[in-house]
Design a protein around this motif. Structure first.
Motif, mmCIF file in Angstrom:
data_model
loop_
_atom_site.group_PDB
_atom_site.id
_atom_site.type_symbol
_atom_site.label_atom_id
_atom_site.label_comp_id
_atom_site.label_asym_id
_atom_site.label_seq_id
_atom_site.Cartn_x
_atom_site.Cartn_y
_atom_site.Cartn_z
ATOM 1 N N LEU A 194 0.815 -1.219 0.000
ATOM 2 C CA LEU A 194 0.000 0.000 0.000
ATOM 3 C C LEU A 194 0.852 1.274 0.000
ATOM 4 O O LEU A 194 0.686 2.125 -0.873
ATOM 5 C CB LEU A 194 -0.975 -0.015 1.179
ATOM 6 C CG LEU A 194 -2.136 -0.990 1.056
ATOM 7 C CD1 LEU A 194 -2.954 -1.004 2.338
ATOM 8 C CD2 LEU A 194 -3.001 -0.657 -0.121
ATOM 9 N N PRO A 195 1.763 1.452 0.942
ATOM 10 C CA PRO A 195 2.578 2.673 0.875
ATOM 11 C C PRO A 195 3.530 2.689 -0.324
ATOM 12 O O PRO A 195 3.874 3.757 -0.825
ATOM 13 C CB PRO A 195 3.343 2.689 2.194
ATOM 14 C CG PRO A 195 3.201 1.356 2.778
ATOM 15 C CD PRO A 195 2.014 0.711 2.162
ATOM 16 N N ALA A 196 3.938 1.505 -0.788
ATOM 17 C CA ALA A 196 4.815 1.461 -1.958
ATOM 18 C C ALA A 196 4.099 2.011 -3.184
ATOM 19 O O ALA A 196 4.703 2.747 -3.983
ATOM 20 C CB ALA A 196 5.289 0.032 -2.206
ATOM 21 N N ILE B 139 -6.380 1.331 -3.417
ATOM 22 C CA ILE B 139 -7.764 1.185 -2.949
ATOM 23 C C ILE B 139 -8.309 -0.193 -3.316
ATOM 24 O O ILE B 139 -9.007 -0.826 -2.523
ATOM 25 C CB ILE B 139 -8.645 2.309 -3.519
ATOM 26 C CG1 ILE B 139 -8.288 3.634 -2.870
ATOM 27 C CG2 ILE B 139 -10.129 2.005 -3.313
ATOM 28 C CD1 ILE B 139 -8.982 4.825 -3.478
ATOM 29 N N GLY B 140 -7.990 -0.649 -4.516
ATOM 30 C CA GLY B 140 -8.427 -1.985 -4.921
ATOM 31 C C GLY B 140 -7.845 -3.067 -4.028
ATOM 32 O O GLY B 140 -8.546 -4.005 -3.638
ATOM 33 N N MET B 141 -6.575 -2.955 -3.700
ATOM 34 C CA MET B 141 -5.948 -3.948 -2.817
ATOM 35 C C MET B 141 -6.541 -3.892 -1.420
ATOM 36 O O MET B 141 -6.751 -4.924 -0.783
ATOM 37 C CB MET B 141 -4.435 -3.714 -2.754
ATOM 38 C CG MET B 141 -3.721 -4.096 -4.027
ATOM 39 S SD MET B 141 -1.978 -3.694 -4.006
ATOM 40 C CE MET B 141 -1.429 -4.474 -2.527
ATOM 41 N N LEU B 142 -6.809 -2.702 -0.934
ATOM 42 C CA LEU B 142 -7.401 -2.563 0.393
ATOM 43 C C LEU B 142 -8.808 -3.155 0.425
ATOM 44 O O LEU B 142 -9.174 -3.861 1.368
ATOM 45 C CB LEU B 142 -7.437 -1.088 0.785
ATOM 46 C CG LEU B 142 -7.968 -0.774 2.178
ATOM 47 C CD1 LEU B 142 -7.074 -1.402 3.239
ATOM 48 C CD2 LEU B 142 -8.060 0.720 2.369
ATOM 49 N N GLY B 143 -9.598 -2.896 -0.616
ATOM 50 C CA GLY B 143 -10.935 -3.482 -0.690
ATOM 51 C C GLY B 143 -10.891 -5.000 -0.764
ATOM 52 O O GLY B 143 -11.688 -5.692 -0.123
ATOM 53 N N TYR B 144 -9.937 -5.526 -1.517
ATOM 54 C CA TYR B 144 -9.764 -6.975 -1.595
ATOM 55 C C TYR B 144 -9.434 -7.552 -0.225
ATOM 56 O O TYR B 144 -10.001 -8.557 0.203
ATOM 57 C CB TYR B 144 -8.661 -7.305 -2.600
ATOM 58 C CG TYR B 144 -8.286 -8.770 -2.630
ATOM 59 C CD1 TYR B 144 -9.058 -9.674 -3.349
ATOM 60 C CD2 TYR B 144 -7.176 -9.247 -1.945
ATOM 61 C CE1 TYR B 144 -8.727 -11.019 -3.380
ATOM 62 C CE2 TYR B 144 -6.842 -10.581 -1.965
ATOM 63 C CZ TYR B 144 -7.616 -11.462 -2.681
ATOM 64 O OH TYR B 144 -7.290 -12.792 -2.696
ATOM 65 N N PHE C 182 -12.685 -6.993 2.281
ATOM 66 C CA PHE C 182 -13.994 -7.572 2.010
ATOM 67 C C PHE C 182 -13.963 -8.933 1.327
ATOM 68 O O PHE C 182 -14.835 -9.760 1.568
ATOM 69 C CB PHE C 182 -14.818 -6.592 1.158
ATOM 70 C CG PHE C 182 -15.006 -5.269 1.835
ATOM 71 C CD1 PHE C 182 -15.759 -5.161 3.002
ATOM 72 C CD2 PHE C 182 -14.420 -4.128 1.334
ATOM 73 C CE1 PHE C 182 -15.924 -3.953 3.639
ATOM 74 C CE2 PHE C 182 -14.578 -2.917 1.958
ATOM 75 C CZ PHE C 182 -15.329 -2.814 3.121
ATOM 76 N N TYR C 183 -12.985 -9.188 0.472
ATOM 77 C CA TYR C 183 -12.963 -10.463 -0.248
ATOM 78 C C TYR C 183 -12.179 -11.517 0.509
ATOM 79 O O TYR C 183 -12.604 -12.656 0.607
ATOM 80 C CB TYR C 183 -12.370 -10.262 -1.642
ATOM 81 C CG TYR C 183 -12.433 -11.502 -2.488
ATOM 82 C CD1 TYR C 183 -13.639 -11.919 -3.054
ATOM 83 C CD2 TYR C 183 -11.310 -12.276 -2.708
ATOM 84 C CE1 TYR C 183 -13.707 -13.052 -3.811
ATOM 85 C CE2 TYR C 183 -11.360 -13.411 -3.472
ATOM 86 C CZ TYR C 183 -12.561 -13.811 -4.023
ATOM 87 O OH TYR C 183 -12.623 -14.943 -4.779
ATOM 88 N N ASP C 184 -11.022 -11.162 1.041
ATOM 89 C CA ASP C 184 -10.157 -12.120 1.745
ATOM 90 C C ASP C 184 -9.659 -11.493 3.043
ATOM 91 O O ASP C 184 -8.478 -11.179 3.173
ATOM 92 C CB ASP C 184 -8.981 -12.510 0.844
ATOM 93 C CG ASP C 184 -8.168 -13.652 1.407
ATOM 94 O OD1 ASP C 184 -8.680 -14.353 2.279
ATOM 95 O OD2 ASP C 184 -7.028 -13.828 0.955
ATOM 96 N N PRO C 185 -10.558 -11.289 4.023
ATOM 97 C CA PRO C 185 -10.131 -10.633 5.261
ATOM 98 C C PRO C 185 -9.214 -11.536 6.083
ATOM 99 O O PRO C 185 -9.260 -12.759 5.964
ATOM 100 C CB PRO C 185 -11.441 -10.382 5.994
ATOM 101 C CG PRO C 185 -12.380 -11.404 5.471
ATOM 102 C CD PRO C 185 -11.958 -11.655 4.063
#
Length: 80
Positions: free
Chosen positions: A34-36, A64-69, A72-75
């Motif tokens: 994320l920070p990268a 944002i896409g990675m954070l949402g994944y 919500f998808y693979d917590p």
């Protein structure tokens, strides 16, 4: 103490160290990525002809896409 006793104790130490070895979880990789991505967007804005807000927005989209994944998808399931 004979040699067989020594090897048994050495094996147990090796197994103990192997069990305690830290592993990298997918959540750890996400926290690195994320920070990268945000830094890459900032660097692109500084170096290229793109304006800084546009470059940061482009870098923010995959973050944002990675954070949402991850949320919500693979917590994460819990502590390791």
């Amino acid at each position: 103490m004979n040699r067989s006793d020594q090897s048994d104790s050495e094996d147990s130490v090796v197994e103990t160290v192997r069990e305690r070895r830290p592993t990298i979880a997918p959540a750890d990789l996400l926290l690195i990525a994320l920070p990268a991505l945000l830094l890459a967007g900032w660097a692109t804005g500084v170096v290229s002809a793109l304006s800084l807000p546009v470059a940061l927005a482009i870098g923010t989209l995959p973050a944002i896409g990675m954070l949402g994944y991850a949320l919500f998808y693979d917590p994460p399931n819990g502590c390791v």
